[in-house]
Write an enzyme that holds these catalytic residues in place. Structure first.
Site, mmCIF file in Angstrom:
data_model
loop_
_atom_site.group_PDB
_atom_site.id
_atom_site.type_symbol
_atom_site.label_atom_id
_atom_site.label_comp_id
_atom_site.label_asym_id
_atom_site.label_seq_id
_atom_site.Cartn_x
_atom_site.Cartn_y
_atom_site.Cartn_z
ATOM 1 N N LYS A 179 0.834 -1.210 0.000
ATOM 2 C CA LYS A 179 0.000 0.000 0.000
ATOM 3 C C LYS A 179 0.868 1.259 0.000
ATOM 4 C CE LYS A 179 -4.112 -1.781 0.190
ATOM 5 N NZ LYS A 179 -4.576 -2.214 -1.086
ATOM 6 N N ARG B 282 -4.437 -10.137 3.432
ATOM 7 C CA ARG B 282 -4.423 -10.157 1.970
ATOM 8 C C ARG B 282 -3.028 -9.762 1.545
ATOM 9 N NH1 ARG B 282 -3.756 -6.998 -1.929
ATOM 10 N NH2 ARG B 282 -3.827 -5.142 -0.663
#
Length: 77
Positions: free
Chosen positions: A25, A59
């Site tokens: 991210k 994830r």
């Protein structure tokens, strides 16, 4: 995102599985001033934090590395 991860353990009161998805991210690579492809180390650190704070599911993009981290966490905790 940082506040959620910092307070992840508070979600335990819901008594539901917690999913964390921090893999590569922008909060990782922007802070470290790298590109997403170089964010594996930061991702592993944040996944470890998430798991120790109560995440049941993560994830990930890098399955092998995530599994190794999970194995070590479970072995040492």
């Amino acid at each position: 995102n940082n506040e959620i991860l910092s307070n992840l353990e508070l979600l335990k009161i819901l008594e539901l599985p917690i999913l964390s998805g921090v893999s590569r991210k922008s909060m990782i690579y922007k802070i470290l001033e790298i590109n997403p492809e170089e964010a594996l180390n930061g991702t592993t650190v944040l996944n470890t934090i998430a798991i120790t704070k109560g995440a049941h599911i993560i994830r990930v993009h890098d399955v092998k590395e995530a599994k190794e981290a999970i194995d070590l966490i479970h072995l040492l905790s």
